[in-house]
Design a protein around this motif. Structure first.
Motif, PDB file in Angstrom:
ATOM      1  N   LEU A   1     -12.374  32.135  14.919  1.00  0.00           N
ATOM      2  CA  LEU A   1     -11.311  33.013  15.415  1.00  0.00           C
ATOM      3  C   LEU A   1     -10.030  32.735  14.657  1.00  0.00           C
ATOM      4  CD1 LEU A   1     -12.075  32.493  19.167  1.00  0.00           C
ATOM      5  CD2 LEU A   1     -12.390  34.600  17.916  1.00  0.00           C
ATOM      6  N   THR A   2      -9.370  33.787  14.220  1.00  0.00           N
ATOM      7  CA  THR A   2      -8.079  33.662  13.562  1.00  0.00           C
ATOM      8  C   THR A   2      -7.097  34.531  14.330  1.00  0.00           C
ATOM      9  OG1 THR A   2      -9.152  33.399  11.423  1.00  0.00           O
ATOM     10  CG2 THR A   2      -6.817  33.946  11.398  1.00  0.00           C
ATOM     11  N   VAL A   3      -6.232  33.895  15.099  1.00  0.00           N
ATOM     12  CA  VAL A   3      -5.249  34.625  15.897  1.00  0.00           C
ATOM     13  C   VAL A   3      -3.870  34.117  15.472  1.00  0.00           C
ATOM     14  CG1 VAL A   3      -4.490  35.248  18.211  1.00  0.00           C
ATOM     15  CG2 VAL A   3      -6.897  34.745  17.790  1.00  0.00           C
ATOM     16  N   SER A   4      -3.131  34.962  14.755  1.00  0.00           N
ATOM     17  CA  SER A   4      -1.857  34.517  14.194  1.00  0.00           C
ATOM     18  C   SER A   4      -0.750  34.520  15.241  1.00  0.00           C
ATOM     19  CB  SER A   4      -1.461  35.408  13.014  1.00  0.00           C
ATOM     20  OG  SER A   4      -0.689  36.490  13.435  1.00  0.00           O
ATOM     21  N   LYS A   5       0.335  33.864  14.906  1.00  0.00           N
ATOM     22  CA  LYS A   5       1.483  33.797  15.808  1.00  0.00           C
ATOM     23  C   LYS A   5       2.133  35.161  16.003  1.00  0.00           C
ATOM     24  CE  LYS A   5       2.605  28.979  15.257  1.00  0.00           C
ATOM     25  NZ  LYS A   5       3.638  27.993  14.972  1.00  0.00           N
ATOM     26  N   LYS A   6       1.820  36.100  15.118  1.00  0.00           N
ATOM     27  CA  LYS A   6       2.341  37.463  15.274  1.00  0.00           C
ATOM     28  C   LYS A   6       1.760  38.139  16.511  1.00  0.00           C
ATOM     29  CE  LYS A   6       2.966  38.041  10.345  1.00  0.00           C
ATOM     30  NZ  LYS A   6       2.510  38.694   9.125  1.00  0.00           N
ATOM     31  N   MET A   7       0.678  37.584  17.044  1.00  0.00           N
ATOM     32  CA  MET A   7       0.053  38.155  18.238  1.00  0.00           C
ATOM     33  C   MET A   7       0.813  37.797  19.507  1.00  0.00           C
ATOM     34  SD  MET A   7      -2.324  39.953  17.084  1.00  0.00           S
ATOM     35  CE  MET A   7      -2.901  40.471  18.660  1.00  0.00           C
ATOM     36  N   GLY A   8       1.709  36.839  19.416  1.00  0.00           N
ATOM     37  CA  GLY A   8       2.482  36.469  20.601  1.00  0.00           C
ATOM     38  C   GLY A   8       2.538  34.964  20.775  1.00  0.00           C
ATOM     39  N   HIS A   9       3.012  34.582  21.942  1.00  0.00           N
ATOM     40  CA  HIS A   9       3.159  33.153  22.227  1.00  0.00           C
ATOM     41  C   HIS A   9       1.794  32.527  22.489  1.00  0.00           C
ATOM     42  CE1 HIS A   9       2.727  34.496  26.372  1.00  0.00           C
ATOM     43  NE2 HIS A   9       3.648  35.408  26.081  1.00  0.00           N
TER      44      HIS A   9
ATOM     45  N   ASN B   1      -4.117  32.242  23.182  1.00  0.00           N
ATOM     46  CA  ASN B   1      -5.232  31.544  23.825  1.00  0.00           C
ATOM     47  C   ASN B   1      -6.057  32.482  24.691  1.00  0.00           C
ATOM     48  OD1 ASN B   1      -4.661  29.132  22.614  1.00  0.00           O
ATOM     49  ND2 ASN B   1      -3.375  28.409  24.289  1.00  0.00           N
ATOM     50  N   ARG B   2      -5.411  33.458  25.329  1.00  0.00           N
ATOM     51  CA  ARG B   2      -6.154  34.433  26.130  1.00  0.00           C
ATOM     52  C   ARG B   2      -7.101  35.243  25.240  1.00  0.00           C
ATOM     53  NH1 ARG B   2      -6.396  37.245  30.816  1.00  0.00           N
ATOM     54  NH2 ARG B   2      -7.017  39.435  30.628  1.00  0.00           N
ATOM     55  N   ILE B   3      -6.609  35.680  24.096  1.00  0.00           N
ATOM     56  CA  ILE B   3      -7.441  36.440  23.166  1.00  0.00           C
ATOM     57  C   ILE B   3      -8.651  35.608  22.750  1.00  0.00           C
ATOM     58  CG2 ILE B   3      -7.524  37.461  20.859  1.00  0.00           C
ATOM     59  CD1 ILE B   3      -4.513  38.204  21.320  1.00  0.00           C
ATOM     60  N   LYS B   4      -8.405  34.366  22.366  1.00  0.00           N
ATOM     61  CA  LYS B   4      -9.500  33.499  21.926  1.00  0.00           C
ATOM     62  C   LYS B   4     -10.494  33.239  23.056  1.00  0.00           C
ATOM     63  CE  LYS B   4      -6.526  30.536  20.015  1.00  0.00           C
ATOM     64  NZ  LYS B   4      -6.037  29.338  19.314  1.00  0.00           N
ATOM     65  N   ARG B   5      -9.992  33.027  24.251  1.00  0.00           N
ATOM     66  CA  ARG B   5     -10.843  32.733  25.401  1.00  0.00           C
ATOM     67  C   ARG B   5     -11.768  33.919  25.723  1.00  0.00           C
ATOM     68  NH1 ARG B   5      -6.886  30.795  28.169  1.00  0.00           N
ATOM     69  NH2 ARG B   5      -6.436  32.711  29.287  1.00  0.00           N
ATOM     70  N   VAL B   6     -11.215  35.129  25.714  1.00  0.00           N
ATOM     71  CA  VAL B   6     -12.017  36.314  26.037  1.00  0.00           C
ATOM     72  C   VAL B   6     -13.063  36.564  24.955  1.00  0.00           C
ATOM     73  CG1 VAL B   6     -11.931  38.825  26.329  1.00  0.00           C
ATOM     74  CG2 VAL B   6     -10.259  37.384  27.490  1.00  0.00           C
ATOM     75  N   VAL B   7     -12.694  36.445  23.692  1.00  0.00           N
ATOM     76  CA  VAL B   7     -13.641  36.677  22.600  1.00  0.00           C
ATOM     77  C   VAL B   7     -14.754  35.629  22.637  1.00  0.00           C
ATOM     78  CG1 VAL B   7     -13.926  36.723  20.090  1.00  0.00           C
ATOM     79  CG2 VAL B   7     -11.982  37.881  21.146  1.00  0.00           C
TER      80      VAL B   7
ATOM     81  N   ALA C   1      -2.408  41.056  24.495  1.00  0.00           N
ATOM     82  CA  ALA C   1      -3.262  40.082  25.178  1.00  0.00           C
ATOM     83  C   ALA C   1      -3.452  40.451  26.645  1.00  0.00           C
ATOM     84  CB  ALA C   1      -2.667  38.694  25.054  1.00  0.00           C
ATOM     85  N   LYS C   2      -2.443  41.020  27.275  1.00  0.00           N
ATOM     86  CA  LYS C   2      -2.555  41.376  28.690  1.00  0.00           C
ATOM     87  C   LYS C   2      -3.627  42.426  28.930  1.00  0.00           C
ATOM     88  CE  LYS C   2       2.299  41.005  29.107  1.00  0.00           C
ATOM     89  NZ  LYS C   2       3.518  41.726  29.394  1.00  0.00           N
ATOM     90  N   GLN C   3      -3.812  43.327  27.978  1.00  0.00           N
ATOM     91  CA  GLN C   3      -4.794  44.397  28.158  1.00  0.00           C
ATOM     92  C   GLN C   3      -6.211  43.968  27.831  1.00  0.00           C
ATOM     93  OE1 GLN C   3      -3.422  47.360  25.362  1.00  0.00           O
ATOM     94  NE2 GLN C   3      -4.948  46.792  23.853  1.00  0.00           N
ATOM     95  N   LEU C   4      -6.383  42.826  27.168  1.00  0.00           N
ATOM     96  CA  LEU C   4      -7.716  42.376  26.754  1.00  0.00           C
ATOM     97  C   LEU C   4      -8.456  41.761  27.937  1.00  0.00           C
ATOM     98  CD1 LEU C   4      -9.768  42.037  24.493  1.00  0.00           C
ATOM     99  CD2 LEU C   4      -8.733  39.825  24.012  1.00  0.00           C
ATOM    100  N   THR C   5      -9.573  42.370  28.279  1.00  0.00           N
ATOM    101  CA  THR C   5     -10.455  41.852  29.322  1.00  0.00           C
ATOM    102  C   THR C   5     -11.847  41.718  28.732  1.00  0.00           C
ATOM    103  OG1 THR C   5     -11.052  44.057  30.076  1.00  0.00           O
ATOM    104  CG2 THR C   5      -9.143  43.012  31.144  1.00  0.00           C
ATOM    105  N   LEU C   6     -12.723  41.082  29.479  1.00  0.00           N
ATOM    106  CA  LEU C   6     -14.103  40.954  29.019  1.00  0.00           C
ATOM    107  C   LEU C   6     -14.748  42.332  28.914  1.00  0.00           C
ATOM    108  CD1 LEU C   6     -16.309  39.045  28.158  1.00  0.00           C
ATOM    109  CD2 LEU C   6     -16.959  38.805  30.543  1.00  0.00           C
ATOM    110  N   ALA C   7     -14.396  43.242  29.805  1.00  0.00           N
ATOM    111  CA  ALA C   7     -14.945  44.604  29.755  1.00  0.00           C
ATOM    112  C   ALA C   7     -14.552  45.303  28.452  1.00  0.00           C
ATOM    113  CB  ALA C   7     -14.478  45.415  30.959  1.00  0.00           C
ATOM    114  N   LEU C   8     -13.315  45.135  28.019  1.00  0.00           N
ATOM    115  CA  LEU C   8     -12.861  45.736  26.764  1.00  0.00           C
ATOM    116  C   LEU C   8     -13.586  45.098  25.577  1.00  0.00           C
ATOM    117  CD1 LEU C   8     -10.876  47.682  25.314  1.00  0.00           C
ATOM    118  CD2 LEU C   8      -9.328  45.741  25.141  1.00  0.00           C
ATOM    119  N   ALA C   9     -13.774  43.796  25.632  1.00  0.00           N
ATOM    120  CA  ALA C   9     -14.498  43.102  24.557  1.00  0.00           C
ATOM    121  C   ALA C   9     -15.937  43.604  24.485  1.00  0.00           C
ATOM    122  CB  ALA C   9     -14.470  41.590  24.785  1.00  0.00           C
ATOM    123  N   ILE C  10     -16.575  43.785  25.622  1.00  0.00           N
ATOM    124  CA  ILE C  10     -17.949  44.303  25.645  1.00  0.00           C
ATOM    125  C   ILE C  10     -17.983  45.702  25.053  1.00  0.00           C
ATOM    126  CG2 ILE C  10     -19.777  45.122  27.195  1.00  0.00           C
ATOM    127  CD1 ILE C  10     -19.056  42.699  28.998  1.00  0.00           C
TER     128      ILE C  10
END
Length: 127
Positions: A51-59, A64-70, A97-106
């Protein structure tokens, strides 16, 4: 250890592994992600995830939320992939990151990974 564990052997950890995937892997796009997929020569099946999640994605909390869901998506679907693949997932800037859920990832990853499996099967038939 649970059968659904996602241990270190299933992760890309070193910079050369990521670089190899970026340079020699095939790029796939979804609405919110870019995936770099490279087939390994090793005989052992299963995917390794980076996983590569840059600081441009937020704090840090957002990243961490993005990485956790993926990771959770790939952990739950790990037995659907017997191909020896290295996959690097990079979120696009438009992803919040707030909009990312497991359902969206699926919704995003399942059709794409089905396509990757079909392409791999077709390439095996040609050989």
């Amino acid at each position: 250890m649970s059968r659904l564990a996602w241990n270190k052997e299933r992760r890309l950890l070193k910079s050369p592994e990521f670089t190899e995937c970026y340079e020699r892997g095939r790029k796939y796009f979804t609405r919110n992600f870019i995936l770099f997929v490279k087939r390994r020569n090793e005989g052992q099946g299963g995917i390794r995830l980076g996983l590569t999640v840059s600081k441009k994605m937020g704090h840090a909390v957002a990243r961490n939320r993005i990485k956790r869901v993926v990771r959770e998506y790939f952990r739950l679907h790990q037995f659907e992939f017997y191909l020896p693949l290295d996959i690097v997932v990079v979120p696009k800037r438009n992803l919040e990151a707030k909009q990312l859920t497991l359902a969206l990832a699926i919704e995003e990853f399942t059709p794409l990974l089905a396509r990757i499996r079909a392409e791999a099967a077709a390439s095996q038939e040609r050989k």
